[in-house]
Write a protein that holds these residues in place. Structure first.
Motif, PDB file in Angstrom:
ATOM      1  N   GLU A 122       0.868  -1.177   0.000  1.00  0.00           N
ATOM      2  CA  GLU A 122       0.000   0.000   0.000  1.00  0.00           C
ATOM      3  C   GLU A 122       0.907   1.231   0.000  1.00  0.00           C
ATOM      4  N   TYR A 123       0.568   2.228  -0.799  1.00  0.00           N
ATOM      5  CA  TYR A 123       1.387   3.445  -0.862  1.00  0.00           C
ATOM      6  C   TYR A 123       0.539   4.647  -0.467  1.00  0.00           C
ATOM      7  N   VAL A 124       0.982   5.361   0.562  1.00  0.00           N
ATOM      8  CA  VAL A 124       0.265   6.557   1.017  1.00  0.00           C
ATOM      9  C   VAL A 124       1.185   7.764   0.803  1.00  0.00           C
ATOM     10  N   ALA A 125       0.795   8.645  -0.129  1.00  0.00           N
ATOM     11  CA  ALA A 125       1.619   9.833  -0.423  1.00  0.00           C
ATOM     12  C   ALA A 125       1.095  11.015   0.386  1.00  0.00           C
ATOM     13  N   MET A 126       1.988  11.677   1.122  1.00  0.00           N
ATOM     14  CA  MET A 126       1.590  12.869   1.892  1.00  0.00           C
ATOM     15  C   MET A 126       2.415  14.066   1.442  1.00  0.00           C
ATOM     16  N   ASP A 127       1.739  15.170   1.194  1.00  0.00           N
ATOM     17  CA  ASP A 127       2.448  16.390   0.798  1.00  0.00           C
ATOM     18  C   ASP A 127       1.576  17.591   1.132  1.00  0.00           C
ATOM     19  N   ILE A 128       2.215  18.716   1.390  1.00  0.00           N
ATOM     20  CA  ILE A 128       1.476  19.953   1.691  1.00  0.00           C
ATOM     21  C   ILE A 128       0.732  20.440   0.447  1.00  0.00           C
ATOM     22  N   SER A 129       1.287  20.088  -0.748  1.00  0.00           N
ATOM     23  CA  SER A 129       0.745  20.635  -1.995  1.00  0.00           C
ATOM     24  C   SER A 129      -0.225  19.663  -2.669  1.00  0.00           C
ATOM     25  N   GLU A 130      -1.476  20.114  -2.780  1.00  0.00           N
ATOM     26  CA  GLU A 130      -2.490  19.287  -3.401  1.00  0.00           C
ATOM     27  C   GLU A 130      -2.174  19.089  -4.894  1.00  0.00           C
ATOM     28  N   SER A 131      -1.669  20.143  -5.530  1.00  0.00           N
ATOM     29  CA  SER A 131      -1.427  20.042  -6.982  1.00  0.00           C
ATOM     30  C   SER A 131      -0.318  19.024  -7.272  1.00  0.00           C
ATOM     31  N   ILE A 132       0.714  18.984  -6.429  1.00  0.00           N
ATOM     32  CA  ILE A 132       1.802  18.032  -6.708  1.00  0.00           C
ATOM     33  C   ILE A 132       1.337  16.602  -6.406  1.00  0.00           C
ATOM     34  N   LEU A 133       0.400  16.454  -5.459  1.00  0.00           N
ATOM     35  CA  LEU A 133      -0.119  15.113  -5.166  1.00  0.00           C
ATOM     36  C   LEU A 133      -0.928  14.554  -6.337  1.00  0.00           C
ATOM     37  N   CYS A 134      -1.561  15.446  -7.107  1.00  0.00           N
ATOM     38  CA  CYS A 134      -2.293  14.994  -8.309  1.00  0.00           C
ATOM     39  C   CYS A 134      -1.300  14.447  -9.318  1.00  0.00           C
ATOM     40  N   VAL A 135      -0.169  15.165  -9.487  1.00  0.00           N
ATOM     41  CA  VAL A 135       0.883  14.693 -10.402  1.00  0.00           C
ATOM     42  C   VAL A 135       1.400  13.339  -9.904  1.00  0.00           C
ATOM     43  N   GLU A 138       0.035   5.745 -10.583  1.00  0.00           N
ATOM     44  CA  GLU A 138      -1.029   4.887 -11.128  1.00  0.00           C
ATOM     45  C   GLU A 138      -0.675   4.376 -12.522  1.00  0.00           C
ATOM     46  N   SER A 139      -0.049   5.263 -13.320  1.00  0.00           N
ATOM     47  CA  SER A 139       0.215   4.823 -14.689  1.00  0.00           C
ATOM     48  C   SER A 139       1.450   3.926 -14.786  1.00  0.00           C
ATOM     49  N   GLU A 140       2.325   3.973 -13.797  1.00  0.00           N
ATOM     50  CA  GLU A 140       3.585   3.229 -13.967  1.00  0.00           C
ATOM     51  C   GLU A 140       3.814   2.092 -12.980  1.00  0.00           C
ATOM     52  N   VAL A 141       2.959   1.983 -11.971  1.00  0.00           N
ATOM     53  CA  VAL A 141       3.146   0.887 -11.009  1.00  0.00           C
ATOM     54  C   VAL A 141       1.832   0.122 -10.926  1.00  0.00           C
ATOM     55  N   SER A 142       1.895  -1.198 -11.087  1.00  0.00           N
ATOM     56  CA  SER A 142       0.621  -1.935 -10.996  1.00  0.00           C
ATOM     57  C   SER A 142       0.621  -2.816  -9.746  1.00  0.00           C
ATOM     58  N   GLY A 143      -0.584  -3.146  -9.324  1.00  0.00           N
ATOM     59  CA  GLY A 143      -0.727  -4.093  -8.216  1.00  0.00           C
ATOM     60  C   GLY A 143      -0.489  -3.506  -6.834  1.00  0.00           C
ATOM     61  N   ILE A 144      -0.634  -2.181  -6.699  1.00  0.00           N
ATOM     62  CA  ILE A 144      -0.520  -1.629  -5.343  1.00  0.00           C
ATOM     63  C   ILE A 144      -1.729  -0.735  -5.054  1.00  0.00           C
ATOM     64  N   ASP A 145      -2.058  -0.594  -3.781  1.00  0.00           N
ATOM     65  CA  ASP A 145      -3.126   0.332  -3.397  1.00  0.00           C
ATOM     66  C   ASP A 145      -2.490   1.701  -3.174  1.00  0.00           C
TER      67      ASP A 145
END
Ligand code: AVI
Length: 314
Positions: free
Chosen positions: A98-111, A117-124
């Motif tokens: 499972e991967y949980v990304a945390m960042d202050i910037s909402e826009s960078i979290l979208c990137v 999602e496009s480059e790693v498969s099989g993880i939440d």
């Protein structure tokens, strides 16, 4: 009062003036930082990438000895461009990831989300925008083993004692055998460090001065950017690279709510520390947090390291 305005009022009325580098990262700041990461003079991402590509397998193998399922939490995750390689190499070693990304910037979290999602498969995947001092504290318990990642030499943006407190804070979210991997930019030739924070293209200058433009945009200030200069310097005795903004003349800056700041010629605003680590500093963090150093993964030059710390039985 808006948090940024409150910080600005406190920071610009004290002596010497200081603002936190965490306010660099608005949408424009995020883009400038992505440009910095492409600069040849800003050597850090290349060093980190080399370690991730060549040694993530080994990190995964070490962790897979104690955990079958792993939750990876990345603090200050950024755009995920390096993490995706780490995740791809980790994936085969675990029953679930499972991967949980945390960042202050909402826009960078979208990137980040798009990239992973496009480059790693099989993880939440899940992302949490906000100050990670809050989002990390609010995480629900998990039955998975936990690995906290703090890459990009972000630890360098703390002074050493604050870094030790941060280690202590991260430790609260770790159980026995959980791990914390931290990227450290190690001390190296002072000229190489200076060049990284004073690049020829002026991107780092724009990044630092964007803090003034941000106050103009968001707080209705009237900074004339041409009357300020970006000034970084490095102290090799303690490994501190610090950035300042220097006022080039006597001037008064006004904010839309009536707040005013007076600058004398050559007065500075301290905006960032980018600490470079001696091995003794890393040991200090371990000694003061009670997290033990279990592995050190270095680049070929041995001047950048990803260090794995573990919470062990106390
Ligand atoms: C995010 N942080 C680790 C960068 C650094 O090297 O301190 C930010 C940065 N500041 C100027 N260039 C890059």
């Amino acid at each position: 009062m808006n948090e940024f305005l409150q910080h600005v009022k406190e920071g610009l009325t004290k002596t010497p003036k200081a603002l936190s580098s965490r306010y660099f990262y608005d949408e424009i700041g995020d883009k400038l930082f992505q440009e910095i990461m492409q600069l040849e003079q800003y050597y850090l991402p290349v060093c980190e990438m080399q370690i991730i590509q060549q040694q993530s397998q080994q990190m995964a193998k070490n962790l897979a000895q104690v955990h079958k399922k792993l939750q990876i939490i990345e603090l200050g995750a950024g755009d995920g461009s390096k993490t995706k390689h780490l995740l791809n190499q980790f994936r085969p070693h675990f029953d679930a990831l499972e991967y949980v990304a945390m960042d202050i910037s909402e826009s960078i979290l979208c990137v980040n989300k798009r990239e992973i999602e496009s480059e790693v498969s099989g993880i939440d995947i899940c992302s949490k925008a906000g100050n990670y001092f809050q989002t990390y504290k609010d995480l629900p318990e998990t039955s998975y083993g936990r690995l906290v990642l703090f890459l990009g030499a972000n630890i360098g943006n703390f002074i050493l004692d604050d870094a030790a407190n941060f280690f202590h804070f991260v430790k609260q979210g770790l159980k026995e055998n959980d791990a914390f991997i931290v990227a450290f930019d190690l001390v190296k030739h002072p000229r190489k460090i200076i060049a990284a924070y004073d690049d020829c293209k002026g991107i780092t200058k724009a990044f630092n001065l964007n803090l003034l433009s941000r106050m103009n945009r968001e707080l209705g200030a009237d900074f004339d950017i041409s009357k300020f200069e970006h000034f970084p310097f490095y102290n090799p005795a303690c490994g501190s690279s610090v950035s300042h903004i220097v006022s080039l003349e006597d001037q008064i800056v006004h904010f839309s709510d009536g707040f005013e700041v007076k600058f004398e010629s050559y007065e500075t605003i301290h905006t960032e520390i980018s600490k470079k680590y001696f091995p003794k500093d890393i040991k200090y963090l371990s000694d003061h947090s009670g997290l033990s150093i279990s592995q050190t993964y270095c680049n070929q030059n041995k001047d950048y390291a990803l260090v794995m710390f573990n919470r062990i039985n106390e």
